[in-house]
Design an enzyme around this catalytic site. Structure first.
Site, mmCIF file in Angstrom:
data_model
loop_
_atom_site.group_PDB
_atom_site.id
_atom_site.type_symbol
_atom_site.label_atom_id
_atom_site.label_comp_id
_atom_site.label_asym_id
_atom_site.label_seq_id
_atom_site.Cartn_x
_atom_site.Cartn_y
_atom_site.Cartn_z
ATOM 1 N N GLU A 36 0.831 -1.208 0.000
ATOM 2 C CA GLU A 36 0.000 0.000 0.000
ATOM 3 C C GLU A 36 0.868 1.261 0.000
ATOM 4 O OE1 GLU A 36 -3.348 0.610 -0.202
ATOM 5 O OE2 GLU A 36 -3.437 -1.494 -0.766
ATOM 6 N N CYS A 191 -11.176 2.572 -15.129
ATOM 7 C CA CYS A 191 -11.501 3.978 -14.900
ATOM 8 C C CYS A 191 -10.191 4.758 -14.720
ATOM 9 C CB CYS A 191 -12.396 4.107 -13.670
ATOM 10 S SG CYS A 191 -13.183 5.722 -13.548
ATOM 11 N N CYS A 198 -15.398 3.302 -20.426
ATOM 12 C CA CYS A 198 -16.747 3.238 -19.847
ATOM 13 C C CYS A 198 -17.570 2.108 -20.469
ATOM 14 C CB CYS A 198 -17.456 4.576 -20.013
ATOM 15 S SG CYS A 198 -16.543 5.922 -19.236
ATOM 16 N N CYS A 201 -17.270 -0.980 -18.466
ATOM 17 C CA CYS A 201 -17.322 -0.797 -17.007
ATOM 18 C C CYS A 201 -18.639 -1.308 -16.419
ATOM 19 C CB CYS A 201 -17.152 0.690 -16.696
ATOM 20 S SG CYS A 201 -17.277 1.045 -14.940
ATOM 21 N N CYS A 207 -23.334 5.525 -13.609
ATOM 22 C CA CYS A 207 -22.252 6.516 -13.474
ATOM 23 C C CYS A 207 -22.694 7.855 -14.074
ATOM 24 C CB CYS A 207 -21.006 5.995 -14.190
ATOM 25 S SG CYS A 207 -19.672 7.191 -14.205
HETATM 26 S S1 SF4 Z 1 -18.506 4.378 -16.363
HETATM 27 FE FE1 SF4 Z 1 -17.881 5.808 -14.769
HETATM 28 S S2 SF4 Z 1 -16.825 4.533 -13.269
HETATM 29 FE FE2 SF4 Z 1 -16.954 3.366 -15.161
HETATM 30 S S3 SF4 Z 1 -15.031 3.789 -16.273
HETATM 31 FE FE3 SF4 Z 1 -16.567 5.277 -16.979
HETATM 32 S S4 SF4 Z 1 -16.269 7.029 -15.662
HETATM 33 FE FE4 SF4 Z 1 -15.268 5.324 -14.649
#
Ligand code: SF4
Length: 351
Positions: A36, A191, A198, A201, A207
């Site tokens: 970390e 992201c 996106c 995602c 989002c």
């Molecule tokens: S949808 Fe939103 S959380 Fe997902 S990669 Fe795109 S900006 Fe990031």
């Protein structure tokens, strides 16, 4: 909504998350802690070889506590933000002395150790101790800022507070360790800072930044301020035995505790400076300038190579400076720009 976000993230993690990072194998508090700290401001691919070398030399908190600061810093050379390494070393000594080598488990005790903030303490508790805790590292901040369209620079207290509330809201009670790893992985792989994917995602349907079509507008950047610039002349002194004078940087200030070359203060004359050390310049050579950007200022390094001869018997050296053969005789860790200079060193031919 919070539950559904965690469920989608965990489903994605089971299929696409990273499960084979070195610190995920046998995730003891010590191994998670070191990873970390190394991962702060640093990419996974850069960290992996450093992590493995560190673990080979300091496999547990006891070996780290017993090491010298030079040994620890030598394993950090090139990673930057050296206060992280000095704090690791100090914290290991506290765990050795005050906790009888048992890694503390509570948020309060962890946060009291040097270099461990709220998010790192949370990561150690979830990933190693399997406790419920919330994290908010750089990757998680980016995901949450975008998902909830949180405005403002996260370095501002009010924005950070709002983000912690969002993070608490989404963190599930079950599989909290996997959720923690999942949201960090999402930030690191999908992201990303400049090219969020996106379309792949699992959070795309909820989002807000994706709906707005402007994910990279979040998180807002730190308000721009022109960085001050500094200059430093460093003396690359080589004696008749082909040894170079190296000096340990003071604990406080840039590159604290690392080895570098002596600095010629702006109001000092070279001849006078050398005279005080019982040295005389035989020849000098200016080497190419080197620029280095720190987070809060820019530094122009002016390396001046000086062939010196000894004019009087030297006083015994203090332990913060040494004549060494380079590159093999480095006495400890060196900052990356100094390492670059060392790679290019050649003795000057005296005329
Ligand atoms: S949808 Fe939103 S959380 Fe997902 S990669 Fe795109 S900006 Fe990031």
């Amino acid at each position: 909504m919070p539950d559904s976000l965690a469920i989608r993230l965990l489903d994605w993690f089971d299929q696409h998350g990273r499960h084979d990072l070195p610190w995920q194998q046998n995730p003891t508090p010590y191994r998670v802690w070191i990873s970390e700290i190394m991962l702060q401001q640093t990419q996974v691919t850069t960290v992996i070889p450093y992590y493995q070398r560190f673990m080979d030399s300091f496999p547990d908190v006891n070996t780290l506590a017993d090491a010298t600061q030079d040994q620890v810093l030598a394993h950090w050379s090139g990673l930057g933000y050296y206060a992280r390494a000095r704090n690791l070393h100090k914290a290991a000594q506290i765990i050795q002395q005050d906790y009888d080598l048992q890694f503390p488990e509570s948020q309060e005790e962890l946060e009291a150790l040097p270099g461990i903030g709220r998010s790192t303490a949370g990561a150690i508790r979830t990933l190693a101790h399997k406790q419920y805790a919330v994290i908010l590292d750089g990757n998680v901040k980016r995901v949450l800022c975008r998902h909830d369209a949180v405005e403002g620079w996260p370095g501002k207290t009010a924005v950070a507070k709002a983000l912690w509330l969002v993070a608490e809201d989404y963190t599930p009670q079950q599989r909290v360790d996997d959720y923690t790893q999942a949201i960090m992985d999402l930030g690191a792989t999908l992201c990303t800072r400049s090219k969020p994917r996106c379309g792949d995602c699992p959070l795309q349907t909820t989002c807000v930044a994706n709906a707005q079509g402007n994910p990279t507008a979040y998180p807002e950047k730190k308000p721009a301020k022109k960085k001050p610039q500094r200059e430093e002349t460093i003396l690359l002194m080589i004696n008749e035995q082909q040894q170079w004078l190296m000096q340990r940087r003071p604990e406080k200030g840039i590159w604290g505790g690392l080895w570098s070359f002596p600095v010629l203060e702006p109001d000092s004359e070279l001849e006078e400076y050398l005279g005080k050390k019982g040295l005389k310049a035989q020849s000098t050579k200016e080497l190419p300038l080197l620029m280095h950007q720190f987070s809060h200022f820019g530094l122009t390094i002016k390396p001046l190579q000086v062939n010196v001869s000894t004019t009087m018997v030297k006083e015994p050296q203090d332990t913060s400076s040494q004549w060494v053969e380079l590159p093999d005789g480095l006495p400890g860790g060196v900052p990356a720009p100094i390492s670059k200079i060392i790679d290019q060193l050649n003795p000057v031919t005296t005329t």
